[in-house]
Design a protein around this motif. Sequence first.
Motif, mmCIF file in Angstrom:
data_model
loop_
_atom_site.group_PDB
_atom_site.id
_atom_site.type_symbol
_atom_site.label_atom_id
_atom_site.label_comp_id
_atom_site.label_asym_id
_atom_site.label_seq_id
_atom_site.Cartn_x
_atom_site.Cartn_y
_atom_site.Cartn_z
ATOM 1 N N CYS A 160 3.444 6.094 -5.473
ATOM 2 C CA CYS A 160 3.263 6.216 -6.924
ATOM 3 C C CYS A 160 2.077 7.124 -7.239
ATOM 4 O O CYS A 160 2.160 7.981 -8.119
ATOM 5 C CB CYS A 160 3.072 4.826 -7.517
ATOM 6 N N LEU A 161 0.980 6.948 -6.531
ATOM 7 C CA LEU A 161 -0.188 7.806 -6.728
ATOM 8 C C LEU A 161 0.163 9.259 -6.451
ATOM 9 O O LEU A 161 -0.197 10.150 -7.216
ATOM 10 C CB LEU A 161 -1.313 7.384 -5.777
ATOM 11 N N ASP A 210 0.822 -1.204 0.000
ATOM 12 C CA ASP A 210 0.000 0.000 0.000
ATOM 13 C C ASP A 210 0.860 1.260 0.000
ATOM 14 O O ASP A 210 0.531 2.246 -0.658
ATOM 15 C CB ASP A 210 -0.939 0.022 1.216
ATOM 16 N N GLY A 211 1.961 1.231 0.744
ATOM 17 C CA GLY A 211 2.866 2.383 0.790
ATOM 18 C C GLY A 211 3.476 2.673 -0.569
ATOM 19 O O GLY A 211 3.628 3.834 -0.960
ATOM 20 N N LEU A 212 3.822 1.637 -1.290
ATOM 21 C CA LEU A 212 4.390 1.789 -2.631
ATOM 22 C C LEU A 212 3.350 2.383 -3.586
ATOM 23 O O LEU A 212 3.646 3.307 -4.356
ATOM 24 C CB LEU A 212 4.878 0.440 -3.148
ATOM 25 N N ASN A 231 -7.861 3.193 3.042
ATOM 26 C CA ASN A 231 -6.890 2.925 4.095
ATOM 27 C C ASN A 231 -6.212 4.247 4.449
ATOM 28 O O ASN A 231 -6.562 5.296 3.910
ATOM 29 C CB ASN A 231 -5.880 1.849 3.655
ATOM 30 N N ALA A 232 -5.249 4.195 5.342
ATOM 31 C CA ALA A 232 -4.589 5.423 5.804
ATOM 32 C C ALA A 232 -3.899 6.152 4.657
ATOM 33 O O ALA A 232 -3.908 7.390 4.608
ATOM 34 C CB ALA A 232 -3.592 5.097 6.907
ATOM 35 N N PHE A 233 -3.307 5.424 3.733
ATOM 36 C CA PHE A 233 -2.611 6.050 2.608
ATOM 37 C C PHE A 233 -3.585 6.787 1.692
ATOM 38 O O PHE A 233 -3.339 7.919 1.292
ATOM 39 C CB PHE A 233 -1.827 5.008 1.803
ATOM 40 N N VAL A 234 -4.682 6.135 1.364
ATOM 41 C CA VAL A 234 -5.691 6.748 0.499
ATOM 42 C C VAL A 234 -6.306 7.959 1.205
ATOM 43 O O VAL A 234 -6.498 9.015 0.589
ATOM 44 C CB VAL A 234 -6.771 5.714 0.105
ATOM 45 N N SER A 235 -6.577 7.826 2.486
ATOM 46 C CA SER A 235 -7.135 8.945 3.250
ATOM 47 C C SER A 235 -6.190 10.140 3.238
ATOM 48 O O SER A 235 -6.631 11.288 3.084
ATOM 49 C CB SER A 235 -7.424 8.528 4.689
ATOM 50 N N GLU A 236 -4.904 9.898 3.390
ATOM 51 C CA GLU A 236 -3.914 10.980 3.384
ATOM 52 C C GLU A 236 -3.859 11.658 2.024
ATOM 53 O O GLU A 236 -3.819 12.885 1.930
ATOM 54 C CB GLU A 236 -2.536 10.447 3.772
#
Length: 148
Positions: free
Chosen positions: A8-9, A2-4, A61-66
């Motif tokens: 990239c996003l 997810d972090g990767l 998830n936390a990444f998408v929310s950020e």
Amino acid sequence: MDGLIYACLKKHDFWSNTSIELPDPSDTLTFVKEIFRKQVVHFRNNEILKRLQRWELSNENAFVSELKKQREENGLERIEMISRITKIPYADLAAIGSIITAGICYLAMLEETCQYYNGINIKSDEGWEQLIRGIDNILNLKYNENGN
């Protein structure tokens, strides 16, 4: 993983990576139109971004929310700035920008699997020029409605 995907996003995200400087007030309408033209080009030419956007739409998830939080903060700043210059009410500008941006994202992602949308060939440059003219018409109407 997810972090990767998040990294990239974030690297490819149009609204998070586009810097916007205040235009001369007499050029504001041209400036806003150009932003949307750049978004069209950016999305159409970036297959990685289209796939990542699909992933983002189906994950929370936390990444998408950020990423959404950062994108929202950038967007609110831009809407406030453009509203102040054009005298278009903030709420109207936010709604118009949201509809246009969402339409560009959706059609750019759909382009991979669908040739026509409302009779417009979204796999062709000519079709996208027709869509851009439609965006321009929406912006012209609202801009002129506010006495600009």
